[in-house]
Motif scaffolding. Structure first.
Motif, PDB file in Angstrom:
ATOM      1  N   UNK A  37       0.860  -1.271   0.189  1.00  0.00           N
ATOM      2  CA  UNK A  37       0.196  -0.083  -0.056  1.00  0.00           C
ATOM      3  C   UNK A  37       0.849   1.021   0.079  1.00  0.00           C
ATOM      4  N   UNK A  38       0.778   2.275  -0.979  1.00  0.00           N
ATOM      5  CA  UNK A  38       1.432   3.368  -1.061  1.00  0.00           C
ATOM      6  C   UNK A  38       0.471   4.607  -1.073  1.00  0.00           C
ATOM      7  N   UNK A  39       0.814   5.610  -0.111  1.00  0.00           N
ATOM      8  CA  UNK A  39       0.016   6.645  -0.117  1.00  0.00           C
ATOM      9  C   UNK A  39       0.543   7.710  -1.133  1.00  0.00           C
ATOM     10  N   UNK A  40      -0.457   8.410  -1.947  1.00  0.00           N
ATOM     11  CA  UNK A  40      -0.141   9.134  -3.046  1.00  0.00           C
ATOM     12  C   UNK A  40      -0.774  10.245  -2.958  1.00  0.00           C
ATOM     13  N   UNK A  41      -0.223  11.565  -2.842  1.00  0.00           N
ATOM     14  CA  UNK A  41      -0.993  12.939  -2.661  1.00  0.00           C
ATOM     15  C   UNK A  41      -1.112  13.900  -3.850  1.00  0.00           C
ATOM     16  N   UNK A  42      -2.171  14.034  -4.370  1.00  0.00           N
ATOM     17  CA  UNK A  42      -2.194  14.827  -5.578  1.00  0.00           C
ATOM     18  C   UNK A  42      -3.302  15.606  -5.611  1.00  0.00           C
ATOM     19  N   UNK A  43      -3.296  16.661  -6.341  1.00  0.00           N
ATOM     20  CA  UNK A  43      -4.295  17.681  -6.355  1.00  0.00           C
ATOM     21  C   UNK A  43      -5.762  16.808  -6.937  1.00  0.00           C
ATOM     22  N   UNK A  44      -6.814  17.252  -6.616  1.00  0.00           N
ATOM     23  CA  UNK A  44      -8.308  16.634  -6.722  1.00  0.00           C
ATOM     24  C   UNK A  44      -8.329  16.645  -8.215  1.00  0.00           C
ATOM     25  N   UNK A  45      -7.890  17.831  -9.061  1.00  0.00           N
ATOM     26  CA  UNK A  45      -8.054  17.673 -10.407  1.00  0.00           C
ATOM     27  C   UNK A  45      -7.050  16.655 -10.805  1.00  0.00           C
ATOM     28  N   UNK A  46      -5.958  16.223 -10.695  1.00  0.00           N
ATOM     29  CA  UNK A  46      -5.231  15.282 -11.290  1.00  0.00           C
ATOM     30  C   UNK A  46      -5.876  13.898 -10.863  1.00  0.00           C
ATOM     31  N   UNK A  47      -6.355  13.697  -9.774  1.00  0.00           N
ATOM     32  CA  UNK A  47      -7.000  12.526  -9.530  1.00  0.00           C
ATOM     33  C   UNK A  47      -8.135  12.316 -10.449  1.00  0.00           C
ATOM     34  N   UNK A  48      -8.735  13.565 -10.725  1.00  0.00           N
ATOM     35  CA  UNK A  48     -10.092  13.479 -11.695  1.00  0.00           C
ATOM     36  C   UNK A  48      -9.481  12.804 -12.992  1.00  0.00           C
ATOM     37  N   UNK A  49      -8.361  13.495 -13.292  1.00  0.00           N
ATOM     38  CA  UNK A  49      -7.890  13.295 -14.726  1.00  0.00           C
ATOM     39  C   UNK A  49      -7.290  11.796 -14.608  1.00  0.00           C
ATOM     40  N   UNK A  50      -6.588  11.040 -13.760  1.00  0.00           N
ATOM     41  CA  UNK A  50      -6.417   9.950 -13.724  1.00  0.00           C
ATOM     42  C   UNK A  50      -7.521   9.029 -13.993  1.00  0.00           C
ATOM     43  N   UNK A  51      -8.493   9.262 -13.158  1.00  0.00           N
ATOM     44  CA  UNK A  51      -9.696   8.548 -13.201  1.00  0.00           C
ATOM     45  C   UNK A  51     -10.266   8.369 -14.700  1.00  0.00           C
ATOM     46  N   UNK A  52     -10.498   9.561 -15.373  1.00  0.00           N
ATOM     47  CA  UNK A  52     -11.061   9.974 -16.559  1.00  0.00           C
ATOM     48  C   UNK A  52     -10.081   8.936 -17.496  1.00  0.00           C
TER      49      UNK A  52
END
Length: 96
Positions: A37-52
């Motif tokens: 398990x690795x914790x990754x801290x990113x801006x919400x917009x980056x997470x949204x882009x990755x999900x997309x």
């Protein structure tokens, strides 16, 4: 001096500001990479882009993160993810 109220009123203006502010607030998520398990801290917009991107490629976020992890060259995982998301959408924009 006369006070100018933004279009949509003050509440709409404040709501827009909050939406912009929270989209760039770093969010920590845990992903499973190589069985750890690795914790990754990113801006919400980056997470949204990755999900997309994951939805477009029919891949889970963890699968994308594993691919990014495998090819990052000595840079932090969070930076590699940001670069991946930016490059992905840049390439799609240039193709249009």
């Amino acid at each position: 001096m006369r006070k100018v109220t933004p279009v949509g009123g003050e509440i709409g203006f404040l709501s827009d500001l909050m939406t912009q502010a929270t989209s760039d607030v770093p969010v920590s998520r845990t992903v499973l990479l190589g069985g750890q398990r690795v914790s990754v801290r990113l801006e919400a917009s980056i997470w949204d882009g990755l999900i997309d991107i994951g939805e477009r490629q029919a891949k889970a976020v963890e699968e994308l993160c594993a691919e990014i992890e495998a090819r990052r060259a000595g840079i932090p995982l969070s930076t590699a993810i940001r670069v991946f998301v930016l490059q992905y959408f840049r390439e799609r924009t240039e193709a249009v």
